[in-house]
Design an enzyme around this catalytic site. Structure first.
Site, PDB file in Angstrom:
ATOM      1  N   ASN A   1      24.215 -39.970  23.418  1.00 52.42           N
ATOM      2  CA  ASN A   1      24.317 -40.848  22.423  1.00 52.42           C
ATOM      3  C   ASN A   1      23.579 -41.958  23.416  1.00 52.42           C
ATOM      4  O   ASN A   1      23.384 -41.944  24.570  1.00 52.42           O
ATOM      5  CB  ASN A   1      25.450 -40.894  22.271  1.00 52.42           C
ATOM      6  CG  ASN A   1      26.084 -39.877  21.711  1.00 52.42           C
ATOM      7  OD1 ASN A   1      25.992 -39.358  20.383  1.00 52.42           O
ATOM      8  ND2 ASN A   1      27.710 -39.630  21.684  1.00 52.42           N
TER       9      ASN A   1
ATOM     10  N   ASP B   1      35.085 -32.346  30.984  1.00 55.36           N
ATOM     11  CA  ASP B   1      34.822 -34.001  29.685  1.00 55.36           C
ATOM     12  C   ASP B   1      36.452 -33.908  30.273  1.00 55.36           C
ATOM     13  O   ASP B   1      37.527 -32.945  29.832  1.00 55.36           O
ATOM     14  CB  ASP B   1      34.335 -33.521  28.785  1.00 55.36           C
ATOM     15  CG  ASP B   1      34.773 -35.142  28.274  1.00 55.36           C
ATOM     16  OD1 ASP B   1      36.107 -35.629  27.578  1.00 55.36           O
ATOM     17  OD2 ASP B   1      34.021 -35.637  27.053  1.00 55.36           O
ATOM     18  N   ILE B   2      37.038 -35.230  30.337  1.00 57.51           N
ATOM     19  CA  ILE B   2      38.384 -35.266  30.523  1.00 57.51           C
ATOM     20  C   ILE B   2      39.360 -35.608  29.336  1.00 57.51           C
ATOM     21  O   ILE B   2      41.136 -35.197  29.682  1.00 57.51           O
ATOM     22  CB  ILE B   2      39.210 -36.400  31.843  1.00 57.51           C
ATOM     23  CG1 ILE B   2      38.423 -37.803  30.716  1.00 57.51           C
ATOM     24  CG2 ILE B   2      38.121 -36.171  32.976  1.00 57.51           C
ATOM     25  CD1 ILE B   2      39.118 -39.157  31.715  1.00 57.51           C
TER      26      ILE B   2
ATOM     27  N   HIS C   1      24.444 -39.667  29.602  1.00 48.37           N
ATOM     28  CA  HIS C   1      24.967 -38.377  29.372  1.00 48.37           C
ATOM     29  C   HIS C   1      24.667 -37.638  28.443  1.00 48.37           C
ATOM     30  O   HIS C   1      24.819 -37.902  27.006  1.00 48.37           O
ATOM     31  CB  HIS C   1      26.459 -38.542  30.021  1.00 48.37           C
ATOM     32  CG  HIS C   1      27.043 -39.185  29.054  1.00 48.37           C
ATOM     33  ND1 HIS C   1      27.244 -40.402  28.917  1.00 48.37           N
ATOM     34  CD2 HIS C   1      28.210 -38.672  28.501  1.00 48.37           C
ATOM     35  CE1 HIS C   1      28.359 -40.905  27.626  1.00 48.37           C
ATOM     36  NE2 HIS C   1      29.045 -39.610  27.311  1.00 48.37           N
TER      37      HIS C   1
END
Length: 194
Positions: free
Chosen positions: A122, A66-67, A135
Protein backbone atom coordinates in the site's frame (compact mmCIF):
# COMPACT_ATOMS: atom_id res chain seq x y z
CA UNK A 1 12.71 33.73 3.76
CA UNK A 2 15.00 30.72 4.27
CA UNK A 3 15.00 28.10 1.58
CA UNK A 4 13.52 24.80 2.78
CA UNK A 5 15.71 21.74 2.35
CA UNK A 6 14.35 19.25 -0.21
CA UNK A 7 12.58 16.20 1.17
CA UNK A 8 15.03 13.34 1.70
CA UNK A 9 13.19 10.02 2.19
CA UNK A 10 16.35 8.39 3.59
CA UNK A 11 16.25 10.64 6.64
CA UNK A 12 14.40 9.34 9.68
CA UNK A 13 11.24 11.13 10.72
CA UNK A 14 12.12 13.98 13.14
CA UNK A 15 10.77 12.19 16.19
CA UNK A 16 12.16 8.78 15.20
CA UNK A 17 8.61 7.45 15.44
CA UNK A 18 8.89 5.00 12.55
CA UNK A 19 8.75 1.50 14.06
CA UNK A 20 10.43 -0.04 11.01
CA UNK A 21 13.35 2.40 11.31
CA UNK A 22 13.65 1.40 14.97
CA UNK A 23 13.89 -2.25 13.93
CA UNK A 24 16.52 -1.38 11.29
CA UNK A 25 18.58 0.54 13.85
CA UNK A 26 18.32 -2.19 16.49
CA UNK A 27 19.08 -5.30 14.44
CA UNK A 28 22.25 -5.53 12.33
CA UNK A 29 22.34 -7.36 9.01
CA UNK A 30 23.18 -11.07 8.96
CA UNK A 31 23.91 -13.44 6.07
CA UNK A 32 20.55 -14.98 5.06
CA UNK A 33 22.36 -18.17 4.02
CA UNK A 34 23.69 -18.57 7.58
CA UNK A 35 21.35 -16.82 10.01
CA UNK A 36 22.40 -16.55 13.66
CA UNK A 37 21.04 -19.08 16.14
CA UNK A 38 17.67 -18.26 17.69
CA UNK A 39 19.27 -17.65 21.07
CA UNK A 40 21.79 -15.18 19.61
CA UNK A 41 21.64 -11.68 21.12
CA UNK A 42 21.58 -10.45 17.50
CA UNK A 43 18.04 -11.80 17.16
CA UNK A 44 16.65 -11.08 20.63
CA UNK A 45 13.07 -10.10 19.71
CA UNK A 46 12.56 -8.26 22.99
CA UNK A 47 15.14 -5.52 22.34
CA UNK A 48 12.17 -3.44 21.21
CA UNK A 49 8.59 -3.18 22.36
CA UNK A 50 6.57 -4.63 20.83
CA UNK A 51 8.86 -7.54 20.13
CA UNK A 52 10.30 -7.84 16.63
CA UNK A 53 10.67 -11.30 15.12
CA UNK A 54 13.25 -10.87 12.36
CA UNK A 55 13.50 -13.51 9.65
CA UNK A 56 15.77 -11.67 7.17
CA UNK A 57 18.21 -8.81 7.64
CA UNK A 58 20.47 -7.78 4.77
CA UNK A 59 22.37 -4.49 4.50
CA UNK A 60 19.54 -3.23 2.24
CA UNK A 61 16.32 -4.76 3.58
CA UNK A 62 14.68 -6.76 6.34
CA UNK A 63 11.67 -8.99 6.88
CA UNK A 64 9.85 -9.73 10.11
CA UNK A 65 6.59 -11.16 11.39
CA UNK A 66 3.62 -8.79 11.49
CA UNK A 67 2.67 -8.08 15.13
CA UNK A 68 -1.04 -8.13 14.20
CA UNK A 69 -1.11 -10.94 11.64
CA UNK A 70 -4.02 -11.60 9.32
CA UNK A 71 -2.94 -15.25 9.25
CA UNK A 72 -0.22 -17.51 10.66
CA UNK A 73 3.09 -16.50 9.07
CA UNK A 74 2.09 -12.98 7.93
CA UNK A 75 5.39 -11.28 7.03
CA UNK A 76 6.47 -7.73 6.30
CA UNK A 77 9.36 -6.96 3.92
CA UNK A 78 10.83 -3.47 3.73
CA UNK A 79 14.00 -1.53 2.98
CA UNK A 80 16.17 -0.70 5.99
CA UNK A 81 16.30 3.00 5.03
CA UNK A 82 13.24 5.17 5.59
CA UNK A 83 11.31 5.42 2.34
CA UNK A 84 7.64 6.36 2.67
CA UNK A 85 6.38 4.93 -0.65
CA UNK A 86 7.45 2.45 -3.30
CA UNK A 87 8.24 5.33 -5.68
CA UNK A 88 10.87 6.51 -3.15
CA UNK A 89 13.03 3.36 -3.12
CA UNK A 90 16.30 3.19 -5.05
CA UNK A 91 16.83 0.84 -7.99
CA UNK A 92 19.06 -1.32 -5.79
CA UNK A 93 16.38 -1.53 -3.08
CA UNK A 94 13.68 -2.29 -5.66
CA UNK A 95 15.79 -5.08 -7.16
CA UNK A 96 16.52 -6.69 -3.80
CA UNK A 97 12.88 -6.37 -2.71
CA UNK A 98 11.85 -8.22 -5.89
CA UNK A 99 14.39 -10.99 -5.36
CA UNK A 100 13.41 -11.53 -1.75
CA UNK A 101 9.65 -11.41 -2.37
CA UNK A 102 10.09 -14.61 -4.36
CA UNK A 103 12.48 -16.23 -1.86
CA UNK A 104 10.30 -15.33 1.12
CA UNK A 105 7.24 -16.66 -0.70
CA UNK A 106 8.91 -20.06 -1.13
CA UNK A 107 10.17 -20.15 2.45
CA UNK A 108 6.80 -19.02 3.83
CA UNK A 109 4.91 -21.76 1.96
CA UNK A 110 7.32 -24.42 3.19
CA UNK A 111 7.15 -23.16 6.76
CA UNK A 112 3.37 -22.81 7.03
CA UNK A 113 2.27 -25.55 4.64
CA UNK A 114 0.00 -22.95 2.99
CA UNK A 115 0.58 -22.66 -0.77
CA UNK A 116 -1.70 -19.71 -1.53
CA UNK A 117 -0.79 -16.22 -0.39
CA UNK A 118 -1.27 -12.52 -1.06
CA UNK A 119 1.51 -10.02 -1.65
CA UNK A 120 0.12 -6.59 -0.78
CA UNK A 121 1.85 -3.22 -0.91
CA UNK A 122 0.00 0.00 0.00
CA UNK A 123 1.18 3.56 -0.78
CA UNK A 124 -0.24 6.36 1.37
CA UNK A 125 -3.00 6.67 3.94
CA UNK A 126 -5.79 6.64 1.34
CA UNK A 127 -4.43 3.28 0.15
CA UNK A 128 -4.53 1.80 3.70
CA UNK A 129 -0.82 2.28 4.46
CA UNK A 130 -0.61 2.48 8.26
CA UNK A 131 3.17 2.68 8.79
CA UNK A 132 4.72 5.45 6.67
CA UNK A 133 7.64 3.24 5.56
CA UNK A 134 7.30 1.27 2.35
CA UNK A 135 6.63 -2.41 3.02
CA UNK A 136 5.18 -5.52 1.44
CA UNK A 137 2.82 -7.88 3.23
CA UNK A 138 3.17 -11.60 2.48
CA UNK A 139 -0.03 -13.14 3.81
CA UNK A 140 -0.61 -16.91 3.74
CA UNK A 141 -4.19 -17.75 2.75
CA UNK A 142 -5.25 -21.15 4.07
CA UNK A 143 -8.19 -22.70 2.29
CA UNK A 144 -11.09 -21.93 4.64
CA UNK A 145 -13.47 -24.30 2.84
CA UNK A 146 -11.16 -27.19 3.70
CA UNK A 147 -11.67 -26.31 7.37
CA UNK A 148 -15.45 -26.57 7.01
CA UNK A 149 -15.75 -22.85 7.79
CA UNK A 150 -17.79 -21.78 4.79
CA UNK A 151 -19.17 -18.77 6.66
CA UNK A 152 -15.79 -17.51 7.83
CA UNK A 153 -15.17 -14.06 6.40
CA UNK A 154 -12.28 -13.45 4.07
CA UNK A 155 -10.05 -10.66 5.36
CA UNK A 156 -8.11 -8.67 2.80
CA UNK A 157 -5.64 -5.79 2.88
CA UNK A 158 -5.60 -5.20 6.62
CA UNK A 159 -9.33 -4.98 7.18
CA UNK A 160 -11.10 -7.26 9.60
CA UNK A 161 -10.33 -8.85 12.94
CA UNK A 162 -6.65 -9.26 13.79
CA UNK A 163 -5.07 -10.70 16.90
CA UNK A 164 -1.76 -9.98 18.57
CA UNK A 165 1.14 -12.21 17.61
CA UNK A 166 1.89 -14.82 20.30
CA UNK A 167 5.54 -14.36 21.37
CA UNK A 168 6.30 -18.05 22.00
CA UNK A 169 4.81 -19.14 18.67
CA UNK A 170 6.58 -16.27 16.91
CA UNK A 171 10.02 -17.27 18.21
CA UNK A 172 9.55 -20.78 16.81
CA UNK A 173 7.98 -19.59 13.56
CA UNK A 174 10.73 -17.02 12.93
CA UNK A 175 13.42 -19.67 13.48
CA UNK A 176 11.73 -22.01 10.98
CA UNK A 177 11.40 -19.19 8.45
CA UNK A 178 15.09 -18.26 8.75
CA UNK A 179 16.04 -21.93 8.25
CA UNK A 180 13.79 -22.22 5.20
CA UNK A 181 15.11 -18.98 3.71
CA UNK A 182 18.64 -20.38 4.05
CA UNK A 183 17.48 -23.68 2.48
CA UNK A 184 15.87 -21.92 -0.50
CA UNK A 185 19.01 -19.86 -1.06
CA UNK A 186 21.22 -22.98 -0.84
CA UNK A 187 19.04 -24.84 -3.36
CA UNK A 188 19.10 -21.92 -5.76
CA UNK A 189 22.86 -21.53 -5.53
CA UNK A 190 23.20 -25.12 -6.82
CA UNK A 191 20.90 -24.59 -9.82
CA UNK A 192 23.27 -22.36 -11.75
CA UNK A 193 22.32 -19.46 -13.98
CA UNK A 194 20.44 -19.52 -17.26
Amino acid sequence: MAEQAPFDPTVLPPDNSCPFCSIAQTYPPFPPEQPPASDSPTLDPFQLAPASFLVLSTPILMAFLDIMPLSHGHLLLCPRSHKPKLSDVSREEAAELGVYLRILSKALSRTTGVYDWNVVQNNGAAAAQVVNHVHYHLIPRPEIRANGKLRESFTMFGRGQREDLDDDEAIELAAKLRANIAAVLAEESHKGKL
